[in-house]
Enzyme design. Structure first.
Site, mmCIF file in Angstrom:
data_model
loop_
_atom_site.group_PDB
_atom_site.id
_atom_site.type_symbol
_atom_site.label_atom_id
_atom_site.label_comp_id
_atom_site.label_asym_id
_atom_site.label_seq_id
_atom_site.Cartn_x
_atom_site.Cartn_y
_atom_site.Cartn_z
ATOM 1 N N GLY A 22 0.846 -1.186 0.000
ATOM 2 C CA GLY A 22 0.000 0.000 0.000
ATOM 3 C C GLY A 22 0.879 1.233 0.000
ATOM 4 O O GLY A 22 0.739 2.117 0.851
ATOM 5 N N ASN A 74 -2.850 -6.751 -5.549
ATOM 6 C CA ASN A 74 -3.688 -6.910 -4.368
ATOM 7 C C ASN A 74 -2.979 -7.900 -3.455
ATOM 8 O O ASN A 74 -3.095 -9.110 -3.625
ATOM 9 C CB ASN A 74 -5.073 -7.435 -4.767
ATOM 10 C CG ASN A 74 -6.023 -7.527 -3.578
ATOM 11 O OD1 ASN A 74 -5.605 -7.468 -2.428
ATOM 12 N ND2 ASN A 74 -7.301 -7.682 -3.850
ATOM 13 N N GLU A 85 0.739 -1.429 -4.782
ATOM 14 C CA GLU A 85 -0.379 -0.507 -4.659
ATOM 15 C C GLU A 85 -1.538 -1.011 -5.520
ATOM 16 O O GLU A 85 -1.338 -1.410 -6.668
ATOM 17 C CB GLU A 85 0.040 0.899 -5.108
ATOM 18 C CG GLU A 85 -1.058 1.924 -5.159
ATOM 19 C CD GLU A 85 -1.748 2.132 -3.816
ATOM 20 O OE1 GLU A 85 -3.002 2.052 -3.790
ATOM 21 O OE2 GLU A 85 -1.049 2.378 -2.808
ATOM 22 N N ILE A 86 -2.742 -1.005 -4.969
ATOM 23 C CA ILE A 86 -3.892 -1.556 -5.675
ATOM 24 C C ILE A 86 -4.563 -0.536 -6.590
ATOM 25 O O ILE A 86 -5.249 -0.896 -7.547
ATOM 26 C CB ILE A 86 -4.916 -2.138 -4.660
ATOM 27 C CG1 ILE A 86 -5.908 -3.061 -5.362
ATOM 28 C CG2 ILE A 86 -5.627 -1.015 -3.907
ATOM 29 C CD1 ILE A 86 -6.803 -3.818 -4.411
ATOM 30 N N ASP A 109 -5.804 1.364 5.489
ATOM 31 C CA ASP A 109 -7.219 1.685 5.658
ATOM 32 C C ASP A 109 -7.697 1.120 6.997
ATOM 33 O O ASP A 109 -7.594 -0.084 7.237
ATOM 34 C CB ASP A 109 -8.020 1.068 4.508
ATOM 35 C CG ASP A 109 -9.466 1.548 4.457
ATOM 36 O OD1 ASP A 109 -9.979 2.015 5.498
ATOM 37 O OD2 ASP A 109 -10.080 1.468 3.382
ATOM 38 N N THR A 165 6.300 9.494 4.545
ATOM 39 C CA THR A 165 5.076 9.093 3.854
ATOM 40 C C THR A 165 4.142 10.288 3.720
ATOM 41 O O THR A 165 4.146 11.201 4.555
ATOM 42 C CB THR A 165 4.346 7.968 4.606
ATOM 43 O OG1 THR A 165 3.943 8.449 5.894
ATOM 44 C CG2 THR A 165 5.243 6.750 4.794
#
EC number: 2.1.1.33
Length: 278
Positions: A95, A153, A118-119, A176, A251
């Site tokens: 992510g 994913n 990263e999705i 998340d 980040t």
């Protein structure tokens, strides 16, 4: 105003011009790659992934580390028709967002390959374009040849990319939180996923976690401490770890939390050695 291009058209025109440019020295503009903050990992995303680590072609991502001499060999080379690298990916940012952590870590670990996973499609494209530009800007020094990003994913396909005991560091930065109880199954840390992390981690490898949501922090600590393959690293050891310092400050989410005066909750976990077979 009639005839005025809309935001989507401007974005598409910008990306087309960037992809057609022979000189990508200019860094991509984040405003043309904006996407919603999170994606549903259970949705049927259109993804390309290898059947196993043996069938993964890493050469487009790390061209400077691709073996070109046929006499050279790579450990455990089994698929002869797939280009191989002189070394394997060792650091993964799951992510990775817009890649702030990757670009901060890459110069610190020039002899190790870093990968962002990263999705989100647009965000992945941004990081990939930035990597191309950063490599060209630093062509004389060779910096950023060791960093790459791909769309994946990881909740579904992590073992498809990595061998057992391949990674030395995994970063889970501001994932998340999935606040609702019925959504907790989508959290990036769980009993099942922790077993997958344990599979791809080297003994003594470290998983780094950071969040500004205390409930999620407690959740991650609880699940990692309950797993037999991990132990939590002491606060004293965290304080002297350069990766923790970089993770806190580099980040995008970390910078936003800093601007808003929020709290950052950090926890790191070391992979145990597997016990001997009876």
């Amino acid at each position: 105003m009639p005839g005025q291009p809309n935001k989507r058209q401007k974005r598409d025109d910008y990306r087309t011009s960037l992809s057609q440019s022979e000189h990508r020295i200019q860094l991509p503009k984040k405003k043309f790659y904006r996407q919603r903050a999170h994606a549903n990992p259970f949705s049927d995303h259109v993804l390309t992934y290898p059947e196993s680590p043996d069938t993964m072609d890493w050469s487009p991502y790390y061209p400077s580390f691709t073996i070109t001499n046929e006499n050279e060999s790579h450990e455990d080379t089994e698929i002869s028709n797939i280009p191989h690298l002189s070394k394997r990916v060792e650091i993964a940012d799951i992510g990775c967002g817009y890649g702030g952590l990757l670009f901060a870590l890459a110069p610190r670990f020039p002899d190790q390959l870093l990968l962002g996973l990263e999705i989100r499609t647009s965000v992945t494209e941004f990081v990939q374009e930035k990597i191309k530009a950063m490599r060209q800007q630093n062509s004389e020094t060779g910096l950023y040849q060791n960093v790459a990003c791909l769309r994946a994913n990881t909740m579904k396909f992590l073992p498809n990319f990595f061998y057992k005991a391949q990674l030395s560091k995994i970063f889970l930065c501001f994932p998340d939180p999935h606040f609702k109880a019925r959504k907790h199954k989508a959290r990036i840390v769980s009993s099942t996923l922790n077993s997958e992390y344990a599979y791809v981690m080297k003994p003594a490898g470290v998983i780094y976690t950071i969040t500004d949501v205390e409930d999620l922090h407690n959740w991650m600590v609880e699940h990692f401490e309950a797993h037999p393959s991990f132990e939590r690293i002491s606060k004293t050891e965290e304080d002297v770890d350069v990766c923790v310092k970089i993770m806190k400050s580099e980040t995008e989410e970390g910078k936003k939390v800093e601007r808003n005066g929020g709290h950052k909750f950090v926890a790191c976990f070391r992979r145990f050695e597997d016990p001997p077979w009876p």
